[in-house]
Design a protein around this motif. Structure first.
Motif, PDB file in Angstrom:
ATOM      1  N   ARG B 169       0.860  -1.388  -0.084  1.00  0.00           N
ATOM      2  CA  ARG B 169       0.116  -0.041  -0.010  1.00  0.00           C
ATOM      3  C   ARG B 169       1.018   1.403   0.066  1.00  0.00           C
ATOM      4  NH1 ARG B 169      -3.177   0.616   5.334  1.00  0.00           N
ATOM      5  NH2 ARG B 169      -1.702   2.404   5.659  1.00  0.00           N
ATOM      6  N   GLY B 170       2.031   1.266   0.763  1.00  0.00           N
ATOM      7  CA  GLY B 170       2.832   2.369   0.935  1.00  0.00           C
ATOM      8  C   GLY B 170       3.470   2.638  -0.497  1.00  0.00           C
ATOM      9  N   VAL B 171       4.227   1.685  -0.920  1.00  0.00           N
ATOM     10  CA  VAL B 171       5.316   1.854  -2.023  1.00  0.00           C
ATOM     11  C   VAL B 171       4.757   1.206  -3.469  1.00  0.00           C
ATOM     12  CG1 VAL B 171       6.894   1.738  -0.346  1.00  0.00           C
ATOM     13  CG2 VAL B 171       6.538  -0.395  -1.533  1.00  0.00           C
ATOM     14  N   GLY B 172       3.643   0.575  -3.383  1.00  0.00           N
ATOM     15  CA  GLY B 172       3.010  -0.248  -4.555  1.00  0.00           C
ATOM     16  C   GLY B 172       3.056   0.632  -5.727  1.00  0.00           C
ATOM     17  N   ALA B 173       2.687   1.885  -5.740  1.00  0.00           N
ATOM     18  CA  ALA B 173       2.421   2.859  -6.845  1.00  0.00           C
ATOM     19  C   ALA B 173       3.843   3.068  -7.240  1.00  0.00           C
ATOM     20  CB  ALA B 173       1.605   4.016  -6.356  1.00  0.00           C
ATOM     21  N   VAL B 174       4.659   3.535  -6.082  1.00  0.00           N
ATOM     22  CA  VAL B 174       6.045   3.872  -6.794  1.00  0.00           C
ATOM     23  C   VAL B 174       6.620   2.664  -7.447  1.00  0.00           C
ATOM     24  CG1 VAL B 174       8.555   4.233  -5.905  1.00  0.00           C
ATOM     25  CG2 VAL B 174       6.394   5.790  -5.027  1.00  0.00           C
ATOM     26  N   GLU B 175       6.745   1.403  -6.983  1.00  0.00           N
ATOM     27  CA  GLU B 175       7.306   0.306  -7.748  1.00  0.00           C
ATOM     28  C   GLU B 175       6.536   0.130  -8.933  1.00  0.00           C
ATOM     29  OE1 GLU B 175       9.822  -1.388  -6.407  1.00  0.00           O
ATOM     30  OE2 GLU B 175       9.769   0.167  -5.236  1.00  0.00           O
ATOM     31  N   ALA B 176       5.194   0.281  -8.992  1.00  0.00           N
ATOM     32  CA  ALA B 176       4.540   0.045 -10.236  1.00  0.00           C
ATOM     33  C   ALA B 176       5.008   1.098 -11.440  1.00  0.00           C
ATOM     34  CB  ALA B 176       3.052   0.235 -10.143  1.00  0.00           C
ATOM     35  N   ALA B 177       5.059   2.543 -10.955  1.00  0.00           N
ATOM     36  CA  ALA B 177       5.341   3.512 -11.910  1.00  0.00           C
ATOM     37  C   ALA B 177       6.929   3.459 -12.308  1.00  0.00           C
ATOM     38  CB  ALA B 177       5.238   4.808 -11.048  1.00  0.00           C
ATOM     39  N   LYS B 178       7.748   2.834 -11.542  1.00  0.00           N
ATOM     40  CA  LYS B 178       9.118   2.367 -12.094  1.00  0.00           C
ATOM     41  C   LYS B 178       9.235   1.885 -13.256  1.00  0.00           C
ATOM     42  CE  LYS B 178      11.439   2.866  -7.518  1.00  0.00           C
ATOM     43  NZ  LYS B 178      12.128   1.866  -6.431  1.00  0.00           N
ATOM     44  N   LYS B 179       8.114   1.096 -13.487  1.00  0.00           N
ATOM     45  CA  LYS B 179       8.179  -0.137 -14.620  1.00  0.00           C
ATOM     46  C   LYS B 179       7.224   0.465 -15.414  1.00  0.00           C
ATOM     47  CE  LYS B 179       9.586  -3.913 -11.459  1.00  0.00           C
ATOM     48  NZ  LYS B 179      10.640  -4.218 -11.951  1.00  0.00           N
ATOM     49  N   GLY B 180       6.744   1.685 -15.433  1.00  0.00           N
ATOM     50  CA  GLY B 180       5.908   2.490 -16.478  1.00  0.00           C
ATOM     51  C   GLY B 180       4.441   2.151 -16.340  1.00  0.00           C
ATOM     52  N   ALA B 181       3.929   1.564 -15.128  1.00  0.00           N
ATOM     53  CA  ALA B 181       2.290   1.370 -15.090  1.00  0.00           C
ATOM     54  C   ALA B 181       1.721   2.788 -15.014  1.00  0.00           C
ATOM     55  CB  ALA B 181       2.279   0.746 -13.785  1.00  0.00           C
ATOM     56  N   VAL B 182       0.540   2.651 -15.412  1.00  0.00           N
ATOM     57  CA  VAL B 182      -0.368   3.901 -15.312  1.00  0.00           C
ATOM     58  C   VAL B 182      -1.185   3.943 -14.065  1.00  0.00           C
ATOM     59  CG1 VAL B 182      -0.334   4.211 -17.717  1.00  0.00           C
ATOM     60  CG2 VAL B 182      -2.233   2.837 -16.679  1.00  0.00           C
ATOM     61  N   GLY B 183      -1.248   3.164 -13.166  1.00  0.00           N
ATOM     62  CA  GLY B 183      -2.153   3.099 -11.902  1.00  0.00           C
ATOM     63  C   GLY B 183      -1.949   1.864 -11.127  1.00  0.00           C
ATOM     64  N   LEU B 184      -2.434   1.651  -9.906  1.00  0.00           N
ATOM     65  CA  LEU B 184      -2.276   0.719  -9.077  1.00  0.00           C
ATOM     66  C   LEU B 184      -3.537   0.331  -8.509  1.00  0.00           C
ATOM     67  CD1 LEU B 184      -0.745  -1.217  -7.267  1.00  0.00           C
ATOM     68  CD2 LEU B 184      -0.737   0.349  -5.498  1.00  0.00           C
ATOM     69  N   LEU B 185      -3.995  -0.952  -8.738  1.00  0.00           N
ATOM     70  CA  LEU B 185      -5.092  -1.717  -7.999  1.00  0.00           C
ATOM     71  C   LEU B 185      -4.689  -2.333  -7.020  1.00  0.00           C
ATOM     72  CD1 LEU B 185      -7.228  -2.514 -11.233  1.00  0.00           C
ATOM     73  CD2 LEU B 185      -7.536  -0.648 -10.056  1.00  0.00           C
ATOM     74  N   LEU B 186      -4.890  -2.106  -5.723  1.00  0.00           N
ATOM     75  CA  LEU B 186      -4.297  -3.041  -4.450  1.00  0.00           C
ATOM     76  C   LEU B 186      -5.597  -3.766  -4.057  1.00  0.00           C
ATOM     77  CD1 LEU B 186      -1.709  -3.403  -2.894  1.00  0.00           C
ATOM     78  CD2 LEU B 186      -3.084  -1.815  -1.242  1.00  0.00           C
ATOM     79  N   ARG B 187      -5.309  -4.912  -3.638  1.00  0.00           N
ATOM     80  CA  ARG B 187      -6.287  -5.554  -2.999  1.00  0.00           C
ATOM     81  C   ARG B 187      -6.258  -5.284  -1.646  1.00  0.00           C
ATOM     82  NH1 ARG B 187      -8.214 -11.212  -3.059  1.00  0.00           N
ATOM     83  NH2 ARG B 187      -9.260 -11.700  -1.116  1.00  0.00           N
ATOM     84  N   SER B 188      -7.461  -4.914  -0.998  1.00  0.00           N
ATOM     85  CA  SER B 188      -7.617  -4.256   0.275  1.00  0.00           C
ATOM     86  C   SER B 188      -6.753  -5.052   1.364  1.00  0.00           C
ATOM     87  CB  SER B 188      -9.252  -4.272   0.728  1.00  0.00           C
ATOM     88  OG  SER B 188      -9.728  -3.319  -0.149  1.00  0.00           O
ATOM     89  N   VAL B 189      -6.079  -4.384   2.109  1.00  0.00           N
ATOM     90  CA  VAL B 189      -5.231  -4.847   2.937  1.00  0.00           C
ATOM     91  C   VAL B 189      -6.411  -5.189   4.253  1.00  0.00           C
ATOM     92  CG1 VAL B 189      -3.463  -4.531   4.863  1.00  0.00           C
ATOM     93  CG2 VAL B 189      -3.180  -3.589   2.546  1.00  0.00           C
ATOM     94  N   SER B 190      -6.886  -6.340   4.342  1.00  0.00           N
ATOM     95  CA  SER B 190      -8.266  -6.723   5.012  1.00  0.00           C
ATOM     96  C   SER B 190      -8.288  -7.986   5.304  1.00  0.00           C
ATOM     97  CB  SER B 190      -9.261  -6.221   4.027  1.00  0.00           C
ATOM     98  OG  SER B 190     -10.338  -6.655   4.265  1.00  0.00           O
ATOM     99  N   THR B 191      -9.091  -8.656   6.146  1.00  0.00           N
ATOM    100  CA  THR B 191      -9.335  -9.996   6.536  1.00  0.00           C
ATOM    101  C   THR B 191     -10.859 -10.107   6.269  1.00  0.00           C
ATOM    102  OG1 THR B 191      -9.492  -9.289   8.870  1.00  0.00           O
ATOM    103  CG2 THR B 191      -7.605 -10.342   8.260  1.00  0.00           C
ATOM    104  N   SER B 192     -11.386  -9.199   5.840  1.00  0.00           N
ATOM    105  CA  SER B 192     -12.929  -9.387   5.498  1.00  0.00           C
ATOM    106  C   SER B 192     -13.323  -9.967   4.112  1.00  0.00           C
ATOM    107  CB  SER B 192     -13.501  -8.050   5.465  1.00  0.00           C
ATOM    108  OG  SER B 192     -14.982  -7.937   5.008  1.00  0.00           O
ATOM    109  N   SER B 193     -14.417 -10.570   4.258  1.00  0.00           N
ATOM    110  CA  SER B 193     -14.930 -11.276   2.978  1.00  0.00           C
ATOM    111  C   SER B 193     -16.023 -10.284   2.350  1.00  0.00           C
ATOM    112  CB  SER B 193     -15.468 -12.512   3.193  1.00  0.00           C
ATOM    113  OG  SER B 193     -16.614 -12.471   3.950  1.00  0.00           O
ATOM    114  N   HIS B 194     -16.266  -8.952   3.003  1.00  0.00           N
ATOM    115  CA  HIS B 194     -17.597  -8.080   2.657  1.00  0.00           C
ATOM    116  C   HIS B 194     -16.688  -7.089   1.354  1.00  0.00           C
ATOM    117  CE1 HIS B 194     -20.303  -9.789   5.467  1.00  0.00           C
ATOM    118  NE2 HIS B 194     -19.286  -9.993   6.251  1.00  0.00           N
TER     119      HIS B 194
END
Ligand SMILES: [Zn+2]
Ligand SMILES: [Zn+2]
Ligand SMILES: [Zn+2]
Ligand SMILES: [Zn+2]
Lengths: 461, 461
Positions: B169-194
């Motif tokens: 969550r903290g660095v995912g966008a930076v790591e993705a952008a370094k490789k030319g990604a246009v955005g980040l979709l992160l699976r929620s940091v969560s234990t829920s099934s809702h």
């Protein structure tokens, strides 16, 4: 006259099912319990189509999906029947407390609601514990306000908590508008404690102002009640973009396995293909679609054809008023007397815990014997005043026998009509059991040597 | 030098707590277990203020609420300390699969994310099971795509599943952008099934493109994975309105009960006042606010003052980077050596199941004796390498002893940072127990005849 006098005469006999029928039933039972085909069908429908609100682009894709699915399964006949329906679209929706405790609320427009005027409306709220309390209120109290009906739904295995509460969803806006209210905030018809608002259809009547109507999530309803304990004047702003796109055409999708001896007699098993628009309609009613198609699929896999025709009906537009069911009833008026029995799966994934019916009392031994085969699956023997399920309920008034394969709905209204009705909520064991029960039911009914008519007269509902 | 040599010399003795201290502790214990004041405080904060994202209008109302609350409770001193913070606003957010299975996704912008360009962006997604898989990927695979990191969080009583997943969550966008990604979709940091998306702060770094970053709900993450099993090219459209409003001022709100014998020595109990913006911050961290203010309130109700000063710190802007904690540390640099001990409640409502610490080993008998008083409340004796809680964690590197009153967080990450973090999720018994534990902890520490310094050196984190 649907049934022959030969069948009538055998109805009282102790052998409604032949030995061959029972042998195949045992084979079907074993096969169904090792099959995940119902689950896979729900997975396919909810993933590839997702939301499929009647009249929407998703609904059209669902019809195409269903047609292709039934064809690929090898049904003898697959056909569509048109259903004229209104096409309503949710659009943008926002609600917030503006004073004295500004904060957003989680809401959803009720299906069929009008939009607010451009820019939204803002008014003080007035809380009523139930619809009856609103009906008893003086118009001076209500006029110019947003009516907040805060009726809590009780959890129940058979969903008996739904009826007393859902009435306010249907007529709450009309009752509020009669007293001069400017909008309706309905506590979600729900057993959940999660912050989802539950949608569902509402109605206007001619001569009464059409006011916007929304459901608010259970935690938001409790929040409003806490605010009212502090300050009698809570102001809420409501902004809805709901759109009425006029009428369009959807389709009942029908697949048949032609009977080999009594092809003109029909055993109907149904579910509805449409959903509300925020979830992917896994429990309501992807599960039903999975269960009835899996049941037919298991029977298709037998080398032996059923004696009667097995007809799978995937109804259009159940959610917005049983419109597919009514179209089916009207289109098939001429052959309703050939409908041997009908049943619908529309209460989640199961498990099925009880076998109910509405058949002639002389035929009850055939249901007792069916029950003996279902009992190892955990099914109890039930009553004989079933309505058969929502879409199928239009048939008993015209003399069609029905069965109710009652599902455990303890958790159903936690998910029903919310964004949270998604594939992960399906219990694989439960849906496998339900498909097995429908398989045995369909097979036994398609081959039973019994007459189910005339059925007991419908009571007032 | 904070502690006197007299205290040092008594530290090794077997009587860290006087008989009078213990008698009052017993009275506090009984009183705390019959009080709902922590619960009532959470109810007040979450109802009257609701969401209070750092820098927002709700945050300003929360500061006013807290100041009034502490004053009304009768603290000897109540004061605000300014904290300079960025003010980010979520605005509108929408995401949907466009091809081949068009449907909406439930998302939430990560805190600090940039907006998408006007009209949104649309791109194919590429899935990585973990951040490490993204980091190992070839830029050609990633360039021009929306990176989807699908790392599932494990449920754990102590929340140990959080650390391994939240890094993305903290660095995912930076790591993705370094490789030319246009955005980040992160699976929620969560234990829920809702179907709630979990927000939380993310970061950019200079020299790397700032791409929009969102969390998607767990069911939506599973849905994307199911789609990718059918078709390698899944197109998603993302439309975010996130706004950067520059910097503004928030406040740490501080209340003190002045010690009657060692007023310059401070026992700090804290919680954070800010929240994410979609829920009402009941578990995170209204509960902590309720617990620490209730503990102080119980001590205020005694006729006997504590020997040391009890300082309740309601931190600003924890969620966006411990900004209140850093401001407190800097503003109080000159008296950190007078901080006898600090602890923070920021992990839901409880119950507290373990007493941890970071104190000089010679002082552990004082914690063993404290534990003997807490054991009847279900508290285990823990370890001596606690960090004291998020805001308080900035203090041990500067020599301040801390305690960790570890809460059962089994369900915490079901609600954390979602719209579903609302008052109804607070267990009244759990928060009453937690307040009782904090009450005893604060009282015993404010009166202990022991020296807790020097503390064991912090490990690398
Ligand atoms: Zn349904
Ligand atoms: Zn429904
Ligand atoms: Zn927190
Ligand atoms: Zn947090």
């Amino acid at each position: 006259m649907g049934m022959t006098s030969l069948l009538l005469s055998t109805a009282a006999s102790a052998t409604p099912y032949s030995q061959a029928t029972l042998t195949h039933a045992e084979r079907l039972h074993q096969h169904a319990l090792t099959s995940d085909s119902a689950l896979q069908t729900v997975e396919s429908l909810t993933t590839e189509v997702g939301p499929r609100l009647a009249g929407s682009e998703g609904d059209a894709r669902a019809v195409a999906w269903a047609q292709a699915k039934l064809q690929q399964m090898g049904f003898d006949r697959v056909y569509l029947e048109p259903v004229e329906i209104p096409h309503w679209e949710r659009g943008y929706a926002d609600a917030r407390v503006t004073l004295p405790f500004p904060q957003p609320l989680v809401i959803t427009a009720l299906g069929n609601s009008v939009a607010t005027p451009e820019g939204g409306i803002e008014a003080s709220i007035i809380r009523f514990p139930t619809l009856a309390d609103l009906q008893a209120a003086a118009p001076e109290q209500v006029s110019g306000k947003l009516v907040f009906i805060d009726h809590k739904m009780e959890r129940d295995k058979e969903g008996r908590g739904y009826g007393p509460v859902v009435k306010a969803r249907g007529v709450g806006a009309v009752e509020a508008a009669k007293k001069g209210a400017v909008g309706l905030l309905l506590r979600s018809v729900s057993t959940s404690s999660h912050r989802f608002a539950h949608t569902g259809v509402m109605r206007y009547i001619d001569g009464v102002a059409r006011i916007p109507a929304v459901a608010i999530s259970p935690p938001d309803a409790d929040q409003l009640t806490r605010m009212l304990a502090r300050d009698s004047d809570i102001r809420v702003k409501l902004d809805l973009e709901a759109m009425d796109h006029g009428t369009t055409t959807s389709y009942n999708v029908i697949g048949e396995i032609t009977g080999d001896r009594k092809a003109e007699e029909i055993v109907l098993i149904g579910a509805h293909l449409d959903t509300w628009d925020e979830g992917t309609g896994a429990l309501d009613d992807g599960a039903g679609v999975g269960i009835v198609t899996a049941a037919a699929g298991h029977i298709l896999a037998l080398e032996q054809r059923p004696q009667r025709t097995l007809r799978v009906v995937l109804y259009a537009a159940e959610e917005i008023g049983l419109l597919g069911a009514r179209a089916y009833r009207d289109a098939h008026k001429g052959e309703l007397d050939k409908h041997f029995i009908a049943a619908e799966a529309d209460f989640g994934a199961g498990p099925i815990f009880r076998l109910d019916s509405r058949v002639n009392e002389r035929a009850l031994p055939a249901f007792d014997q069916m029950h003996a085969l279902l009992a190892p699956l955990g099914v109890e023997r039930g009553h004989n005043h079933s309505w058969g399920g929502p879409d199928v309920s239009v048939l008993p008034p015209l003399g069609v026998p029905v069965a109710g394969l009652s599902m455990d709905g303890t958790d159903y209204f936690d998910y029903h009509h919310t964004p949270d009705d998604t594939f992960d909520k399906i219990d694989p064991d439960a849906i496998r059991q339900s498909a097995a029960v429908y398989t045995l039911f369909a097979w036994l009914m398609a081959n039973a040597e019994v007459d189910l008519r005339p059925i007991p007269l419908p009571e007032e509902r």
